[in-house]
Write a protein that holds these residues in place. Structure first.
Motif: not given
Length: 366
Positions: A82, A90, A92, A210
């Motif tokens: 993400e 939400n 990616k 992330n």
């Protein structure tokens, strides 16, 4: 003959960009240089493969292969990492952005390979780059021009003089020095140095923090990256970047130095959202839908960084995509009729010229 492995990574959304980049790569090579081109992708359209093969086959000795990366994407869950932005929780990271890191796995029998982003324009033979000395490093790349800026921003955050923003939280492990932060749009792999890398752990870290590909590389290979001259990956958006002009001391050299490096550039990288030529051509309905468009006015947009996002966000015109003749004529008019001579317009006109040549030589839209 010199055989040089070149790696691209793309899905079908990048076909226009990769087509021009591959053409520029081949057009500007020396006769004694051949390229082994590898396109890391998933579900790449057969028609797009045929188009690229048509171009490459017109340069005897060079080859192209399409490597389906679905197996690796599933193994490392590359489509599940993400973004960190509060407003994009939400969403990616595009999985092909991580494919470059698969190079040592897929091309493990090679000694070296050059990775290129699809939004690059190659202006010279890449033998000189390919033969750069590694001195035991895992890879070679340029130091990101924004490294000093990020360092200064983090100092402001630590001193509570600036609100923390998502882009400056990638290195949330306590790392505070950003004197070296490589730009991964061109990456020269020293493949034997990757033999002990645990790729499962590497991509697990991307999930944990992330990280996009660039952050993951800089974080995981700190001290193992050899800095190469900017001419091997000249990032266009720093030619006219407001942050640079306002805070040159954080970039370690005067802006005139970047202009000098531009004149020596072997690879041009259209390296920021909204300044990619195919986006501008395919999505702008202001000037390019008219055969009598004001092309000087259009080229003025290429000198105005603030206009790029507006053009980028316009909806793609189905009519324009179907009108190949108008597209070719438009490329030609941009190149021939505009009197603009600024840095941006010169670089963009080179891209448009190559796109026009591709249409005329191969009948392929780029």
């Amino acid at each position: 003959m010199k055989q040089i492995p070149i790696v691209y990574a793309s899905d079908n959304n990048g076909i226009n960009q990769i087509t021009v980049s591959v053409y520029s790569l081949l057009k500007n090579k020396k006769p004694e240089t051949n390229y082994e081109i590898y396109v890391f992708s998933k579900d790449f359209a057969e028609a797009s493969q045929v188009d690229l093969e048509t171009i490459v086959n017109s340069y005897p000795g060079s080859t192209i292969q399409f490597i389906d990366c679905k197996e690796y994407e599933k193994r490392f869950d590359l489509s599940g990492i993400e973004m960190r932005d509060e407003g994009l929780r939400n969403i990616k990271w595009p999985s092909p952005t991580y494919y470059r890191l698969l190079t040592p796995l897929i091309l493990k029998d090679k000694e070296r390979a050059i990775y290129l982003d699809i939004d690059t324009l190659v202006l010279s033979d890449l033998t000189e780059l390919f033969e750069q000395q590694f001195n035991g490093y895992a890879a070679g790349a340029i130091n990101h021009p924004v490294a000093g800026w990020i360092k200064w921003m983090n100092e402001c955050i630590r001193n509570n003089t600036m609100e923390e923003r998502w882009i400056y939280k990638h290195f949330n492990s306590g790392t505070t020095e950003y004197d070296i932060y490589i730009q991964a749009g061109m990456f020269l792999f020293n493949i034997p140095m990757w033999k002990d890398v645990d790729f499962d752990k590497l991509f697990a870290l991307a999930h944990e923090k992330n990280f996009n590909d660039e952050d993951l590389i800089n974080y995981s290979f700190k001290g193992q990256l050899h800095i190469l001259p900017n001419k091997y990956n000249y990032c266009v958006h720093f030619v006219n970047d407001t942050n640079y002009k306002n805070f040159p001391e954080y970039f370690g050299k005067p802006i005139e130095k970047f202009d000098e490096e531009l004149n020596q550039a072997q690879i041009i990288h259209f390296s920021a959202r909204g300044i990619k030529p195919d986006y501008i051509v395919n999505q702008s309905t202001i000037y390019l839908m008219s055969e009598t468009g004001d092309f000087d006015k259009f080229m003025n947009l290429l000198e105005d960084y603030e206009m790029f996002s507006m053009i980028y966000d316009m909806k793609k015109s189905p009519q324009y995509a179907q009108r190949m003749k108008l597209l070719a004529d438009t490329y030609q008019k941009i190149v021939q009729q505009s009197s603009k001579s600024g840095v941006y317009s010169k670089l963009f006109r080179k891209w448009f010229l190559y796109a026009y040549e591709i249409l005329n030589k191969y009948g392929i839209k780029a």
